[in-house]
Design an enzyme around this catalytic site. Sequence first.
Site, PDB file in Angstrom:
ATOM      1  N   GLY A  74      -0.144 -12.819   3.843  1.00  0.00           N
ATOM      2  CA  GLY A  74      -0.467 -11.918   3.066  1.00  0.00           C
ATOM      3  C   GLY A  74       0.256 -11.639   1.465  1.00  0.00           C
ATOM      4  O   GLY A  74       0.706 -11.032   0.781  1.00  0.00           O
ATOM      5  N   GLY A  81      -0.187  -7.931  -3.835  1.00  0.00           N
ATOM      6  CA  GLY A  81       0.456  -6.461  -3.757  1.00  0.00           C
ATOM      7  C   GLY A  81       2.107  -7.549  -3.554  1.00  0.00           C
ATOM      8  O   GLY A  81       2.737  -7.718  -3.900  1.00  0.00           O
ATOM      9  N   GLY A  96       3.763  -8.811  -0.791  1.00  0.00           N
ATOM     10  CA  GLY A  96       4.092 -10.074  -0.258  1.00  0.00           C
ATOM     11  C   GLY A  96       4.027 -11.168  -1.361  1.00  0.00           C
ATOM     12  O   GLY A  96       4.721 -11.641  -1.688  1.00  0.00           O
ATOM     13  N   TYR A 151      -5.399   1.781  11.773  1.00  0.00           N
ATOM     14  CA  TYR A 151      -4.519   1.566  10.810  1.00  0.00           C
ATOM     15  C   TYR A 151      -2.765   1.949  11.174  1.00  0.00           C
ATOM     16  O   TYR A 151      -2.396   1.081  11.281  1.00  0.00           O
ATOM     17  CB  TYR A 151      -4.043   1.434   8.872  1.00  0.00           C
TER      18      TYR A 151
HETATM   19  P1  NDP Z   1      -2.801  -5.962  -0.376  1.00  0.00           P
HETATM   20  O1  NDP Z   1      -4.041  -5.371   0.271  1.00  0.00           O
HETATM   21  O2  NDP Z   1      -2.511  -6.227  -1.435  1.00  0.00           O
HETATM   22  O3  NDP Z   1      -1.911  -6.899   0.731  1.00  0.00           O
HETATM   23  C1  NDP Z   1      -2.485  -7.262   1.847  1.00  0.00           C
HETATM   24  C2  NDP Z   1      -2.296  -8.887   2.418  1.00  0.00           C
HETATM   25  O4  NDP Z   1      -3.264  -9.166   3.606  1.00  0.00           O
HETATM   26  C3  NDP Z   1      -3.464  -9.561   1.250  1.00  0.00           C
HETATM   27  O5  NDP Z   1      -2.627 -10.971   0.625  1.00  0.00           O
HETATM   28  C4  NDP Z   1      -4.769 -10.109   2.177  1.00  0.00           C
HETATM   29  O6  NDP Z   1      -5.282 -10.775   1.600  1.00  0.00           O
HETATM   30  C5  NDP Z   1      -4.380 -10.697   3.058  1.00  0.00           C
HETATM   31  N1  NDP Z   1      -4.958  -9.945   4.351  1.00  0.00           N
HETATM   32  C6  NDP Z   1      -5.802  -9.280   4.942  1.00  0.00           C
HETATM   33  N2  NDP Z   1      -6.200  -9.405   5.858  1.00  0.00           N
HETATM   34  C7  NDP Z   1      -6.111 -10.685   6.506  1.00  0.00           C
HETATM   35  C8  NDP Z   1      -6.314 -11.692   7.005  1.00  0.00           C
HETATM   36  N3  NDP Z   1      -7.095 -11.351   8.032  1.00  0.00           N
HETATM   37  N4  NDP Z   1      -5.082 -12.733   7.453  1.00  0.00           N
HETATM   38  C9  NDP Z   1      -4.366 -12.868   6.820  1.00  0.00           C
HETATM   39  N5  NDP Z   1      -4.223 -12.096   5.329  1.00  0.00           N
HETATM   40  C10 NDP Z   1      -4.441 -11.132   5.388  1.00  0.00           C
HETATM   41  O7  NDP Z   1      -1.156  -4.802   0.406  1.00  0.00           O
HETATM   42  P2  NDP Z   1      -0.133  -3.915   0.069  1.00  0.00           P
HETATM   43  O8  NDP Z   1       0.534  -5.684  -0.314  1.00  0.00           O
HETATM   44  O9  NDP Z   1      -0.108  -2.302  -0.123  1.00  0.00           O
HETATM   45  O10 NDP Z   1       0.325  -4.359   1.880  1.00  0.00           O
HETATM   46  C11 NDP Z   1       1.570  -5.422   2.333  1.00  0.00           C
HETATM   47  C12 NDP Z   1       2.477  -4.419   3.822  1.00  0.00           C
HETATM   48  O11 NDP Z   1       2.647  -3.419   3.216  1.00  0.00           O
HETATM   49  C13 NDP Z   1       1.222  -4.191   4.214  1.00  0.00           C
HETATM   50  O12 NDP Z   1       1.671  -4.691   5.553  1.00  0.00           O
HETATM   51  C14 NDP Z   1       1.508  -2.803   4.670  1.00  0.00           C
HETATM   52  O13 NDP Z   1       1.039  -2.061   5.120  1.00  0.00           O
HETATM   53  C15 NDP Z   1       2.728  -2.590   4.059  1.00  0.00           C
HETATM   54  N6  NDP Z   1       2.681  -0.959   3.119  1.00  0.00           N
HETATM   55  C16 NDP Z   1       1.866  -0.516   2.450  1.00  0.00           C
HETATM   56  C17 NDP Z   1       2.833   0.424   1.483  1.00  0.00           C
HETATM   57  C18 NDP Z   1       1.275   0.865   0.539  1.00  0.00           C
HETATM   58  O14 NDP Z   1       2.290   2.138  -0.088  1.00  0.00           O
HETATM   59  N7  NDP Z   1       1.006  -0.415  -0.139  1.00  0.00           N
HETATM   60  C19 NDP Z   1       3.695   1.340   1.989  1.00  0.00           C
HETATM   61  C20 NDP Z   1       3.777   1.102   3.736  1.00  0.00           C
HETATM   62  C21 NDP Z   1       3.788  -0.326   4.071  1.00  0.00           C
HETATM   63  P3  NDP Z   1      -6.309 -11.232   0.203  1.00  0.00           P
HETATM   64  O15 NDP Z   1      -5.313 -10.840  -0.990  1.00  0.00           O
HETATM   65  O16 NDP Z   1      -7.156 -12.280   1.150  1.00  0.00           O
HETATM   66  O17 NDP Z   1      -7.152  -9.739   0.654  1.00  0.00           O
END
Ligand code: NDP
Length: 316
Positions: A9, A13, A15, A191
């Site tokens: 991912g 965000g 990642g 979630y």
């Molecule tokens: P984003 O939605 O910005 O990023 C999520 C990523 O996961 C995207 O690249 C998305 O791909 C990818 N993704 C979703 N579904 C799939 C799939 N089926 N296969 C492969 N990749 C997939 O979220 P964040 O950056 O905020 O979240 C990243 C991590 O941080 C998560 O684990 C979240 O739980 C954790 N987190 C986030 C917080 C926050 O406040 N945002 C707080 C605490 C933890 P695509 O770009 O194609 O949609």
Amino acid sequence: RQGVVVITGASSGLGLAAAKALAETGKWHVVMACRDFLKAAKAAKGAGMAEGSYTIMHLDLASLDSVRQFVDNFHRAGMPLDSLVCNAAIYRPTARTPTFTADGYEMSVGVNHLGHFLLARLLLHDLDKSDYPSRRLIILGSITGNTNTLAGNIPPKAGLGDLRGLAGGLRGQNGSAMIDGSESFDGAKAYKDSKICNMLTMQELHRRYHEETGITFASLYPGCIATTGLFREHIPLFRLLFPPFQKFITKGFVSEAESGKRLAQVVSDPSLTKSGVYWSWNKDSASFENQLSKEASDPEKARKLWELSEKLVGLA
Ligand code: NDP
């Protein structure tokens, strides 16, 4: 030599921010494991990542076949694996009906937990083989799965119960799509439950493999990154108000760049080698070992989750 880190991912965000932060050091080659190749390519370019500092490989965590194909492709590319970051996630906060992965599992737990569970297990041997000084396997956790925090107590609260829904295969038809077996589906809870699974899995990996392999297993809560795509399915008013609410009221807000630096630290900082730890950061952006809730640190639940997950992903 340069380290090689796989980040799932990495197309948006946290990642993406971590991929950029690590690639910029020149010490890491980043494998961006993403479901949308074009989006990832645009994101890397848009973030200003230097050509040659990353490789994009297709991975859709909503399909166990895709996870296996990714691992084959990665092996064919002939790179070592020094660090794996299980970061991708989906969040469907307003969903009242489940959606399902290619294998028929409820999507939030299927992607966030089961896909990563299989990926981590299949790549463990590669981490073990690596000659890199500090090898790490990192799984993103969250405060929302931790009921020992204020944020973790906002309903619906996370809770896996006795895992009867997971044991039934999270199918939804003639069973439950929720891990605890409840009849009604709640996307926000699904979630949070998936995040408990992530934190339990990290600890179970630590118990089973740290001593034997020396690999560092860690989880983290990077702070509230209120601007990422994670909230894309939330109602528009929430998306408008959530970032300023986090900035000015809770003061828990962190920028994507800062959160990326935090995750990059957990991948590469020489001082963060302790295994079995859930990292968090204080107001001065200093890392500390945080406490997990009772449920998110229950070894018996972790073992049961491990065994059921093995069955669901075809490892047992
Ligand atoms: P984003 O939605 O910005 O990023 C999520 C990523 O996961 C995207 O690249 C998305 O791909 C990818 N993704 C979703 N579904 C799939 C799939 N089926 N296969 C492969 N990749 C997939 O979220 P964040 O950056 O905020 O979240 C990243 C991590 O941080 C998560 O684990 C979240 O739980 C954790 N987190 C986030 C917080 C926050 O406040 N945002 C707080 C605490 C933890 P695509 O770009 O194609 O949609």
